[in-house]
Design an enzyme around this catalytic site. Structure first.
Site, short mmCIF file in Angstrom:
data_model
loop_
_atom_site.label_atom_id
_atom_site.label_comp_id
_atom_site.label_asym_id
_atom_site.label_seq_id
_atom_site.Cartn_x
_atom_site.Cartn_y
_atom_site.Cartn_z
N GLU A 181 0.85 -1.18 0.00
CA GLU A 181 0.00 0.00 0.00
C GLU A 181 0.89 1.24 0.00
O GLU A 181 1.65 1.46 0.95
CB GLU A 181 -0.89 -0.02 1.24
CG GLU A 181 -1.68 1.25 1.48
CD GLU A 181 -2.31 1.28 2.87
OE1 GLU A 181 -2.44 2.39 3.43
OE2 GLU A 181 -2.65 0.20 3.39
N LYS B 22 -10.91 -1.80 7.58
CA LYS B 22 -9.64 -1.57 8.27
C LYS B 22 -9.94 -1.11 9.69
O LYS B 22 -10.52 -0.04 9.89
CB LYS B 22 -8.85 -0.49 7.50
CG LYS B 22 -7.62 0.04 8.21
CD LYS B 22 -6.97 1.13 7.36
CE LYS B 22 -5.82 1.80 8.08
NZ LYS B 22 -5.14 2.80 7.22
N GLY C 51 2.98 -1.41 9.03
CA GLY C 51 3.78 -0.29 8.55
C GLY C 51 5.21 -0.36 9.02
O GLY C 51 6.01 -1.15 8.52
N SER C 52 5.56 0.45 10.01
CA SER C 52 6.96 0.60 10.42
C SER C 52 7.58 -0.67 10.98
O SER C 52 8.79 -0.83 10.94
CB SER C 52 7.09 1.73 11.45
OG SER C 52 6.29 1.47 12.60
#
Length: 219
Positions: A43, A132, A181-182
């Site tokens: 994404e 989500k 993500g991170s």
């Protein structure tokens, strides 16, 4: 690629890698690293500089090898623009009916963000393919299990605070896939070009998801 094929790719992988890169080249290198580790769904957030060009470049570079989507999409105009740039799925931190409508019109997977059971059901009834659950960092896997109990028909993709240590718990709780993500794509590692470490992180997440799914089948 049909919407069904898009959804099959997302669920088969189980991980949606959320990437905020500084350039197309940087993102292409990152995509190659995590793809080597088994993650082939990415994404690209609209907070990425020149996001439309980046989406176009990455989708052109990888074709069907990597499923490329767009994140942080807040309105229908942006949703249409990212589709034209090559995005196969659209993710938003919020639920907007116009975004859901245009994605369904053009056969793209749409994943709006919601948090409470009321918001989650509303997004589903508007036509979301997945919801989500954001942010998930403060509630953890138990919240997903609690929501799935009265709403088993709604496929959930929790996002926020997910890593290799708790990924299996989220899958066991009922998540269809995980937005990461991170904990997967760390900008410091990208800037340092430590792509081998990104591959290792991807492998760890894929292994955790696979382990949880295998355990669920054996129960």
């Amino acid at each position: 690629m049909t919407k069904l094929e898009q959804m099959q790719r997302i669920e088969a992988c189980g991980i949606v890698a959320i990437i905020r890169a500084n350039s197309a080249n940087e993102l292409i290198e990152t995509a190659a690293a995590i793809h080597a580790g088994g993650v082939n769904v990415i994404e690209v957030t609209m907070t990425t500089p020149n996001a439309l060009q980046v989406i176009n470049d990455v989708s052109s570079a990888y074709g069907d090898t990597v499923l490329v989507g767009a994140g942080s999409v807040l309105d229908a105009e942006t949703a249409r623009a990212v589709m034209l740039a090559g995005a196969e799925f659209i993710v938003s931190p919020v639920t907007k009916s116009d975004v859901i409508e245009i994605c369904n019109r053009y056969g793209k997977v749409v994943i709006p963000g919601a948090f409470t059971p009321t918001e989650i059901l509303a997004a589903w009834e508007m036509g979301a393919d997945y919801v989500k659950v954001f942010p998930s960092s403060g509630v953890g896997p138990a919240y997903i299990k609690d929501v799935k109990a009265p709403l088993p028909q709604v496929p959930l993709i929790p996002t926020g605070g997910i890593n290799a240590d708790n990924a299996a718990e989220f899958i066991t709780a009922g998540a269809s896939a995980l937005g990461v993500g991170s904990a997967l794509v760390n900008n410091q590692l990208i800037e340092a070009k430590e792509f081998a470490r990104l591959t290792e992180r991807a492998e760890a997440l894929v292994e955790a998801v696979g382990r949880a799914r295998l355990s669920a089948k054996s129960d």
